[in-house]
Design a protein around this motif. Structure first.
Motif, PDB file in Angstrom:
ATOM      1  N   ILE A  95      -2.919   4.988   6.184  1.00 29.28           N
ATOM      2  CA  ILE A  95      -3.453   3.629   6.229  1.00 29.28           C
ATOM      3  C   ILE A  95      -2.392   2.712   6.830  1.00 29.28           C
ATOM      4  CG2 ILE A  95      -4.237   1.679   4.831  1.00 29.28           C
ATOM      5  CD1 ILE A  95      -5.408   3.687   2.875  1.00 29.28           C
ATOM      6  N   PRO A  96      -2.744   1.843   7.775  1.00 34.12           N
ATOM      7  CA  PRO A  96      -1.770   0.947   8.397  1.00 34.12           C
ATOM      8  C   PRO A  96      -0.970   0.157   7.366  1.00 34.12           C
ATOM      9  CG  PRO A  96      -3.855   0.811   9.545  1.00 34.12           C
ATOM     10  CD  PRO A  96      -4.092   1.647   8.327  1.00 34.12           C
ATOM     11  N   SER A  97       0.311   0.003   7.622  1.00 30.66           N
ATOM     12  CA  SER A  97       1.276  -0.744   6.812  1.00 30.66           C
ATOM     13  C   SER A  97       1.674  -0.048   5.520  1.00 30.66           C
ATOM     14  CB  SER A  97       0.780  -2.168   6.487  1.00 30.66           C
ATOM     15  OG  SER A  97      -0.081  -2.174   5.372  1.00 30.66           O
ATOM     16  N   SER A  98       1.056   1.113   5.209  1.00 34.30           N
ATOM     17  CA  SER A  98       1.409   1.792   3.966  1.00 34.30           C
ATOM     18  C   SER A  98       2.773   2.457   4.077  1.00 34.30           C
ATOM     19  CB  SER A  98       0.354   2.840   3.604  1.00 34.30           C
ATOM     20  OG  SER A  98       0.263   3.842   4.594  1.00 34.30           O
ATOM     21  N   ILE A  99       3.442   2.574   2.929  1.00 38.23           N
ATOM     22  CA  ILE A  99       4.712   3.288   2.900  1.00 38.23           C
ATOM     23  C   ILE A  99       4.486   4.671   2.311  1.00 38.23           C
ATOM     24  CG2 ILE A  99       5.993   1.124   2.607  1.00 38.23           C
ATOM     25  CD1 ILE A  99       6.584   2.098  -0.305  1.00 38.23           C
ATOM     26  N   SER A 100       5.330   5.602   2.678  1.00 38.40           N
ATOM     27  CA  SER A 100       5.233   6.955   2.153  1.00 38.40           C
ATOM     28  C   SER A 100       6.117   7.086   0.916  1.00 38.40           C
ATOM     29  CB  SER A 100       5.674   7.972   3.210  1.00 38.40           C
ATOM     30  OG  SER A 100       5.701   9.278   2.663  1.00 38.40           O
ATOM     31  N   LEU A 101       5.482   7.366  -0.222  1.00 38.70           N
ATOM     32  CA  LEU A 101       6.210   7.603  -1.467  1.00 38.70           C
ATOM     33  C   LEU A 101       5.507   8.754  -2.193  1.00 38.70           C
ATOM     34  CD1 LEU A 101       8.354   6.969  -3.523  1.00 38.70           C
ATOM     35  CD2 LEU A 101       6.997   5.051  -4.347  1.00 38.70           C
ATOM     36  N   PRO A 102       5.786  10.002  -1.751  1.00 33.59           N
ATOM     37  CA  PRO A 102       5.108  11.156  -2.346  1.00 33.59           C
ATOM     38  C   PRO A 102       5.336  11.225  -3.852  1.00 33.59           C
ATOM     39  CG  PRO A 102       6.351  11.777  -0.381  1.00 33.59           C
ATOM     40  CD  PRO A 102       6.762  10.382  -0.719  1.00 33.59           C
ATOM     41  N   PHE A 103       4.296  11.552  -4.594  1.00 39.34           N
ATOM     42  CA  PHE A 103       4.456  11.636  -6.040  1.00 39.34           C
ATOM     43  C   PHE A 103       5.499  12.677  -6.422  1.00 39.34           C
ATOM     44  CE2 PHE A 103       3.427  13.660 -10.105  1.00 39.34           C
ATOM     45  CZ  PHE A 103       3.680  12.570 -10.939  1.00 39.34           C
ATOM     46  N   SER A 104       5.582  13.746  -5.644  1.00 40.23           N
ATOM     47  CA  SER A 104       6.554  14.809  -5.944  1.00 40.23           C
ATOM     48  C   SER A 104       7.993  14.313  -5.880  1.00 40.23           C
ATOM     49  CB  SER A 104       6.365  15.979  -4.977  1.00 40.23           C
ATOM     50  OG  SER A 104       6.587  15.559  -3.634  1.00 40.23           O
ATOM     51  N   ARG A 105       8.202  13.164  -5.203  1.00 43.50           N
ATOM     52  CA  ARG A 105       9.554  12.603  -5.087  1.00 43.50           C
ATOM     53  C   ARG A 105       9.610  11.182  -5.659  1.00 43.50           C
ATOM     54  NH1 ARG A 105      11.754  13.091   0.832  1.00 43.50           N
ATOM     55  NH2 ARG A 105      13.713  12.757  -0.308  1.00 43.50           N
ATOM     56  N   PHE A 106       8.668  10.878  -6.545  1.00 38.33           N
ATOM     57  CA  PHE A 106       8.569   9.512  -7.061  1.00 38.33           C
ATOM     58  C   PHE A 106       9.855   9.070  -7.748  1.00 38.33           C
ATOM     59  CE2 PHE A 106       7.487   6.111  -9.946  1.00 38.33           C
ATOM     60  CZ  PHE A 106       6.595   5.343  -9.213  1.00 38.33           C
ATOM     61  N   ILE A 118       0.860  -1.181   0.000  1.00 37.15           N
ATOM     62  CA  ILE A 118       0.000   0.000   0.000  1.00 37.15           C
ATOM     63  C   ILE A 118       0.899   1.235   0.000  1.00 37.15           C
ATOM     64  CG2 ILE A 118      -2.036   1.045   1.051  1.00 37.15           C
ATOM     65  CD1 ILE A 118      -2.343  -1.949   0.416  1.00 37.15           C
ATOM     66  N   VAL A 119       0.665   2.142  -0.932  1.00 38.95           N
ATOM     67  CA  VAL A 119       1.560   3.289  -1.117  1.00 38.95           C
ATOM     68  C   VAL A 119       0.795   4.600  -0.979  1.00 38.95           C
ATOM     69  CG1 VAL A 119       3.267   4.361  -2.627  1.00 38.95           C
ATOM     70  CG2 VAL A 119       2.908   1.873  -2.728  1.00 38.95           C
ATOM     71  N   ASP A 120       1.247   5.446  -0.072  1.00 29.93           N
ATOM     72  CA  ASP A 120       0.653   6.761   0.158  1.00 29.93           C
ATOM     73  C   ASP A 120       1.373   7.774  -0.721  1.00 29.93           C
ATOM     74  OD1 ASP A 120      -0.136   9.281   1.195  1.00 29.93           O
ATOM     75  OD2 ASP A 120      -0.545   8.403   3.157  1.00 29.93           O
ATOM     76  N   SER A 121       0.646   8.373  -1.665  1.00 32.49           N
ATOM     77  CA  SER A 121       1.252   9.309  -2.619  1.00 32.49           C
ATOM     78  C   SER A 121       1.236  10.755  -2.133  1.00 32.49           C
ATOM     79  CB  SER A 121       0.518   9.227  -3.971  1.00 32.49           C
ATOM     80  OG  SER A 121       0.588   7.927  -4.496  1.00 32.49           O
ATOM     81  N   ARG A 122       0.691  10.996  -0.941  1.00 31.09           N
ATOM     82  CA  ARG A 122       0.631  12.358  -0.404  1.00 31.09           C
ATOM     83  C   ARG A 122       1.993  12.785   0.141  1.00 31.09           C
ATOM     84  NH1 ARG A 122      -3.425  11.859   4.262  1.00 31.09           N
ATOM     85  NH2 ARG A 122      -2.044  10.080   4.612  1.00 31.09           N
ATOM     86  N   PRO A 123       2.203  14.071   0.385  1.00 35.37           N
ATOM     87  CA  PRO A 123       3.453  14.517   1.024  1.00 35.37           C
ATOM     88  C   PRO A 123       3.619  13.863   2.390  1.00 35.37           C
ATOM     89  CG  PRO A 123       2.241  16.376   0.112  1.00 35.37           C
ATOM     90  CD  PRO A 123       1.321  15.193   0.026  1.00 35.37           C
ATOM     91  N   LYS A 124       4.856  13.497   2.720  1.00 35.32           N
ATOM     92  CA  LYS A 124       5.094  12.845   4.017  1.00 35.32           C
ATOM     93  C   LYS A 124       4.756  13.796   5.170  1.00 35.32           C
ATOM     94  CE  LYS A 124       8.413  10.010   6.528  1.00 35.32           C
ATOM     95  NZ  LYS A 124       8.174  10.589   7.841  1.00 35.32           N
TER      96      LYS A 124
END
Length: 368
Positions: free
Chosen positions: A179-190, A164-170
């Motif tokens: 969301i539990p277990s999701s990783i932070s990968l902001p689209f701005s830094r994809f 599960i990938v969170d595309s919002r800013p960290k």
């Protein structure tokens, strides 16, 4: 003269037959059945009318049952109005009777979207279409993805079968709640951080962001497909819908180091596994037969031998904590990671005696 007239009549008849035959073929290139709705469209028409957010005078409608069909996967931005509950959900339709309504269901043999389209027409809607090839055709489209529901995401987390990938800013979004277990990968830094994604391009990825008006998860999904990932979907309703249905994950409990090098403070570890186990990547280094007899609910089984091959796949955006029965194998895992991937500094192990139970609980006793 008569022969000439006969030949002329035959030619005209053949032409009329050809025209009639062509008219029986829908513009989407298939034989139109009598029970089908009058106005049929193809996938390109659907794509041309999608937008984020959707135009208020355009609605894409999934006429299949909500469970298990819509929940498991649907065309992005589609609203669920099952044919069997059409009368109960007419309030979801646009007020403007000239709005474009595009219905779809399970393919050419599925009649639900056609029946729903006729019901919409009876209500006075004047611009109604049916994407007859429906969801099966959408899944065949190149460079397109599907959307999934909160229930599907929840099950994927439970079964540990998708990243599960969170595309919002960290900051402040992800840190404030995710969301539990999701990783932070902001689209701005994809482009900078896509190394967080698994090496295996067949790994299921589910992107999400701030809801139906947010484009970040959709852009991230497209970027992931360009990298070659083959199983990509978007939780379009995103974190607002998750928070409404399941509550907020909140801010992760901060990890605290123990007195021994590499160890995690035992009291803090107990608090984490009790209150926020998803805030850490928990890796159980015991053998599979031991793991099956009892393990912590959110833990992943990975022996030392497996870890050596997968060390590059460990997340860098959340703490990694190794566990075993005595602290020996988990400690070995810690030092292996420090040697093979020194840049990963948020790594710990549990230096303690742990008795694992079948129900996902455990007893922890400090090593003497």
């Amino acid at each position: 003269m008569k022969a000439k007239n006969i030949h002329t009549a035959a030619a005209i008849a053949a032409l009329l037959f050809l025209v009639a035959g062509c008219s029986a073929l829908d513009t989407a290139g298939f034989q139109k059945e009598k029970w089908m709705y009058t106005d049929l469209v193809d996938a390109e028409f659907v794509k041309a009318h999608q937008s984020i957010p959707m135009d208020e005078n355009v609605m894409l409608i999934d006429a299949r049952p909500y469970k298990p069909k819509y929940v498991k996967g649907h065309i992005p931005h589609a609203v669920s109005i099952p044919h069997s509950k059409f009368e109960d959900k007419t309030n979801l339709l646009p007020e403007n009777k000239e709005a474009l309504l595009i219905f779809y269901c399970g393919g050419l043999s599925c009649r639900l979207s056609h029946k729903s389209a006729r019901k919409a027409e009876e209500l006075g809607y004047t611009n109604v279409k049916v994407f007859a090839k429906g969801f099966p055709e959408w899944k065949k489209q190149k460079n397109e993805y599907i959307s999934v529901s909160a229930e599907y995401v929840s099950r994927a987390i439970e079964e540990n079968r998708a990243l599960i990938v969170d595309s919002r800013p960290k900051k402040p979004k992800f840190d404030k709640g995710h969301i539990p277990s999701s990783i932070s990968l902001p689209f701005s830094r994809f482009d900078e951080l896509n190394g967080k994604l698994p090496r295996d391009k067949n790994t299921p990825l589910i992107f999400y962001c701030g809801g139906l008006k947010c484009r970040l998860s959709h852009k991230s999904a497209m970027a992931a497909m360009e990298l070659g990932y083959t199983d990509v979907s978007v939780f379009s309703k995103g974190y607002p819908a998750w928070k409404s249905e399941y509550g907020s994950a909140g801010t992760a409990i901060e990890v605290k180091a123990g007195e021994i090098e590499g160890s995690i403070d035992l009291d803090r570890f107990r608090k984490i596994i009790k209150e926020d186990p998803e805030s850490v990547m928990l890796i159980d280094t015991r053998d599979p037969d031991e793991f099956k007899k009892g393990s912590l609910e959110t833990s992943v089984n990975m022996t030392i031998e497996e870890l050596e091959k997968k060390v590059d796949e460990l997340p860098s955006d959340k703490p990694v904590v190794f566990v075993c029965s005595t602290g020996a194998r988990s400690g070995e895992a810690y030092y292996m990671v420090r040697d093979l991937r020194p840049s990963l500094d948020n790594v710990y192990y549990v230096e303690a005696q742990i008795t694992f139970h079948k129900d996902g609980s455990c007893n922890i006793k400090e090593n003497e």
